[in-house]
Motif scaffolding. Structure first.
Motif, PDB file in Angstrom:
ATOM      1  N   LEU A  18      -4.508  -1.861  -5.407  1.00 37.69           N
ATOM      2  CA  LEU A  18      -5.551  -0.837  -5.501  1.00 37.69           C
ATOM      3  C   LEU A  18      -5.926  -0.426  -4.082  1.00 37.69           C
ATOM      4  N   SER A  19      -5.262   0.584  -3.574  1.00 34.45           N
ATOM      5  CA  SER A  19      -5.425   0.968  -2.174  1.00 34.45           C
ATOM      6  C   SER A  19      -6.652   1.835  -1.945  1.00 34.45           C
ATOM      7  N   GLU A  20      -6.837   2.840  -2.762  1.00 35.75           N
ATOM      8  CA  GLU A  20      -7.890   3.817  -2.512  1.00 35.75           C
ATOM      9  C   GLU A  20      -9.279   3.251  -2.750  1.00 35.75           C
ATOM     10  N   LYS A  21      -9.431   2.412  -3.744  1.00 34.05           N
ATOM     11  CA  LYS A  21     -10.749   1.925  -4.149  1.00 34.05           C
ATOM     12  C   LYS A  21     -11.484   1.197  -3.022  1.00 34.05           C
ATOM     13  N   PHE A  22     -10.732   0.507  -2.163  1.00 42.05           N
ATOM     14  CA  PHE A  22     -11.356  -0.290  -1.111  1.00 42.05           C
ATOM     15  C   PHE A  22     -11.022   0.226   0.283  1.00 42.05           C
ATOM     16  N   ALA A  23     -10.555   1.465   0.355  1.00 38.91           N
ATOM     17  CA  ALA A  23     -10.120   2.033   1.635  1.00 38.91           C
ATOM     18  C   ALA A  23     -11.255   2.096   2.648  1.00 38.91           C
ATOM     19  N   LEU A  24     -12.469   2.376   2.200  1.00 38.56           N
ATOM     20  CA  LEU A  24     -13.606   2.471   3.119  1.00 38.56           C
ATOM     21  C   LEU A  24     -13.906   1.146   3.808  1.00 38.56           C
ATOM     22  N   HIS A  25     -13.457   0.065   3.212  1.00 38.83           N
ATOM     23  CA  HIS A  25     -13.672  -1.259   3.802  1.00 38.83           C
ATOM     24  C   HIS A  25     -12.405  -1.808   4.459  1.00 38.83           C
ATOM     25  N   ASP A  26     -11.399  -0.934   4.605  1.00 37.19           N
ATOM     26  CA  ASP A  26     -10.121  -1.346   5.197  1.00 37.19           C
ATOM     27  C   ASP A  26      -9.538  -2.553   4.469  1.00 37.19           C
ATOM     28  N   PHE A  43      -8.260 -10.953  -9.871  1.00 32.69           N
ATOM     29  CA  PHE A  43      -8.395  -9.931  -8.834  1.00 32.69           C
ATOM     30  C   PHE A  43      -8.627 -10.598  -7.487  1.00 32.69           C
ATOM     31  N   VAL A  44      -7.892 -10.133  -6.465  1.00 36.67           N
ATOM     32  CA  VAL A  44      -8.106 -10.608  -5.099  1.00 36.67           C
ATOM     33  C   VAL A  44      -8.113  -9.413  -4.155  1.00 36.67           C
ATOM     34  N   LYS A  45      -8.743  -9.594  -2.992  1.00 35.14           N
ATOM     35  CA  LYS A  45      -8.768  -8.554  -1.960  1.00 35.14           C
ATOM     36  C   LYS A  45      -8.276  -9.145  -0.651  1.00 35.14           C
ATOM     37  N   MET A  46      -7.653  -8.276   0.157  1.00 34.74           N
ATOM     38  CA  MET A  46      -7.210  -8.679   1.490  1.00 34.74           C
ATOM     39  C   MET A  46      -7.462  -7.555   2.467  1.00 34.74           C
ATOM     40  N   ASP A  47      -7.683  -7.917   3.726  1.00 33.12           N
ATOM     41  CA  ASP A  47      -7.827  -6.905   4.774  1.00 33.12           C
ATOM     42  C   ASP A  47      -6.513  -6.157   4.950  1.00 33.12           C
ATOM     43  N   GLU A  48      -6.618  -4.864   5.107  1.00 29.42           N
ATOM     44  CA  GLU A  48      -5.431  -4.020   5.205  1.00 29.42           C
ATOM     45  C   GLU A  48      -4.584  -4.374   6.424  1.00 29.42           C
ATOM     46  N   ALA A  49      -5.234  -4.835   7.495  1.00 32.27           N
ATOM     47  CA  ALA A  49      -4.495  -5.189   8.707  1.00 32.27           C
ATOM     48  C   ALA A  49      -3.495  -6.313   8.436  1.00 32.27           C
ATOM     49  N   PHE A  50      -3.882  -7.278   7.623  1.00 31.94           N
ATOM     50  CA  PHE A  50      -2.964  -8.353   7.261  1.00 31.94           C
ATOM     51  C   PHE A  50      -1.830  -7.818   6.400  1.00 31.94           C
ATOM     52  N   VAL A  51      -2.184  -7.015   5.416  1.00 32.08           N
ATOM     53  CA  VAL A  51      -1.205  -6.542   4.448  1.00 32.08           C
ATOM     54  C   VAL A  51      -0.100  -5.739   5.116  1.00 32.08           C
ATOM     55  N   ARG A  52      -0.474  -4.904   6.061  1.00 27.90           N
ATOM     56  CA  ARG A  52       0.500  -4.016   6.694  1.00 27.90           C
ATOM     57  C   ARG A  52       1.227  -4.664   7.871  1.00 27.90           C
ATOM     58  N   ASP A  53       0.845  -5.869   8.231  1.00 36.76           N
ATOM     59  CA  ASP A  53       1.534  -6.603   9.290  1.00 36.76           C
ATOM     60  C   ASP A  53       2.877  -7.093   8.743  1.00 36.76           C
ATOM     61  N   GLY A  59       0.784  -1.235   0.000  1.00 37.20           N
ATOM     62  CA  GLY A  59       0.000   0.000   0.000  1.00 37.20           C
ATOM     63  C   GLY A  59       0.803   1.265   0.000  1.00 37.20           C
ATOM     64  N   ASN A  60       2.121   1.172  -0.162  1.00 37.70           N
ATOM     65  CA  ASN A  60       2.972   2.358  -0.200  1.00 37.70           C
ATOM     66  C   ASN A  60       3.046   2.873  -1.640  1.00 37.70           C
ATOM     67  N   ASP A  61       2.161   3.788  -1.991  1.00 39.76           N
ATOM     68  CA  ASP A  61       2.057   4.266  -3.368  1.00 39.76           C
ATOM     69  C   ASP A  61       3.315   4.984  -3.844  1.00 39.76           C
ATOM     70  N   SER A  62       4.079   5.561  -2.932  1.00 41.38           N
ATOM     71  CA  SER A  62       5.288   6.281  -3.337  1.00 41.38           C
ATOM     72  C   SER A  62       6.334   5.346  -3.946  1.00 41.38           C
ATOM     73  N   SER A  63       6.232   4.054  -3.656  1.00 43.19           N
ATOM     74  CA  SER A  63       7.198   3.096  -4.193  1.00 43.19           C
ATOM     75  C   SER A  63       7.032   2.890  -5.688  1.00 43.19           C
ATOM     76  N   TYR A  64       5.862   3.219  -6.240  1.00 46.03           N
ATOM     77  CA  TYR A  64       5.645   3.002  -7.669  1.00 46.03           C
ATOM     78  C   TYR A  64       6.594   3.850  -8.523  1.00 46.03           C
ATOM     79  N   ALA A  65       7.036   4.966  -7.995  1.00 41.92           N
ATOM     80  CA  ALA A  65       7.955   5.815  -8.763  1.00 41.92           C
ATOM     81  C   ALA A  65       9.265   5.088  -9.066  1.00 41.92           C
ATOM     82  N   GLU A  66       9.616   4.130  -8.223  1.00 43.11           N
ATOM     83  CA  GLU A  66      10.861   3.377  -8.417  1.00 43.11           C
ATOM     84  C   GLU A  66      10.657   2.136  -9.273  1.00 43.11           C
TER      85      GLU A  66
END
Length: 316
Positions: free
Chosen positions: A277-285, A121-131, A26-33
């Motif tokens: 895709l971080s922003e699209k599903f942000a409301l659902h964490d 396409f797959v989705k995951m809870d943000e809590a898992f991803v950022r762990d 979810g670190n969008d700034s990394s895409y620049a690299e």
């Protein structure tokens, strides 16, 4: 067509690997690299080389046709398949005699290779991803391998060749019909076996679904001998492979295929690429992941695999 701003060696660097997985967390700034691994058409990013190797290994476990077919990597923009068509053989030549020269005019058939896009396409809870303890790399690799592998096998069997690979059951460019019958009998299966030339029977396998396999297990000859050998799940000494994507035994279906599936070529057109895709599903964490494959598949020699055609109207 697929276009990269730079070819893939860049994706093998440790820096690319680090920034890629930071972006997946979810670190969008990394895409620049990651610009050198960006797929311009889809906006996704090629997996790092190490991860892509793991993914291909996982995909081969999930995909039936990646095990029984022939895998070709063709990342260039244009590609053609040259299939040997002739039946020429080596010949004994007496001393000082003229060496016979094969004069066939149709020595090769040429098939073009397309680049069809397959999305997952797959989705995951943000809590898992950022762990930091969560192994996101292996999780995504295995999820995508399972999703893509199932979709590939379905297309390699039932694909129409329109925006997808051409499957072995395609009426025009798929396997030849070895026998047509109203109802599968012991003799029909024997006839299908011998409809395939000996050169293709050498490494041949049977392909069918569970329902058809169950029916074939009960078939006996006039002496009461079973067609199916339970000790090693073979028919006439050839292995039976089960696929849920083969059709049931119904009118106009092709429920059994037999032959050498190495003549089915799976052609990879680019490495798998992914974007978070971080922003699209942000409301659902949650964070979504969109991945693409570009590939094609063709049976380059139709006589190498034969099928049974169920056709009640044609059998009087």
């Amino acid at each position: 067509m697929i276009a990269y701003t730079e070819r893939l060696p860049y994706t093998g660097s440790p820096e690319y690997d680090k920034h890629f997985w930071n972006a997946m967390r979810g670190n969008d700034s990394s895409y620049a690299e990651l610009s050198k691994g960006r797929n311009i058409e889809t906006g996704t990013y090629a997996m790092p080389n190490t991860a892509n190797n793991k993914y291909m290994a996982a995909l081969q476990k999930e995909s039936l046709f990646r095990n029984i077919g022939t895998l070709i990597k063709a990342y260039d923009f244009g590609y053609r398949i040259f299939a040997k068509n002739s039946n020429d053989l080596a010949q004994w030549v007496p001393e000082s005699d003229v060496i016979p020269i094969y004069e066939g005019i149709d020595d090769f058939t040429i098939s073009t290779v397309d680049s069809w896009k397959l999305a997952a396409f797959v989705k995951m809870d943000e809590a898992f991803v950022r762990d930091a303890g969560f192994d996101i790399e292996n999780y995504l690799i295995n999820r995508f391998a399972k999703n893509f592998g199932r979709a590939e096998d379905n297309a390699f069997i039932n694909g129409t060749g329109i925006q997808m690979p051409t499957g072995i059951l395609d009426a025009t460019n798929g396997a030849d019909v070895g026998i047509a019958t109203a109802e599968i009998t012991y003799d029909d299966v024997i006839s299908l076996y011998f409809s395939v030339k000996p050169e293709y029977r050498r490494n041949a396998v049977w392909l069918m679904n569970d329902e058809t396999a169950l029916a074939l297990r009960t078939l006996k000859d006039s002496a009461g001998n079973y067609l199916w050998r339970n000790s090693d799940d073979t028919i006439l000494g050839k292995r039976v492979i089960i696929s849920e994507y083969m059709p049931n035994t119904e009118s106009d279906s092709k429920p059994i295929a037999f032959g050498d599936f190495s003549y089915y070529w799976v052609i990879g057109r680019s490495p798998v690429s992914v974007k978070a895709l971080s922003e699209k599903f942000a409301l659902h964490d949650q964070i979504g992941y969109l991945a693409f494959e570009f590939l094609d598949g063709k049976l380059i020699r139709h006589e190498a695999v034969k099928v049974i055609q169920i056709n009640t109207e044609a059998i009087g």
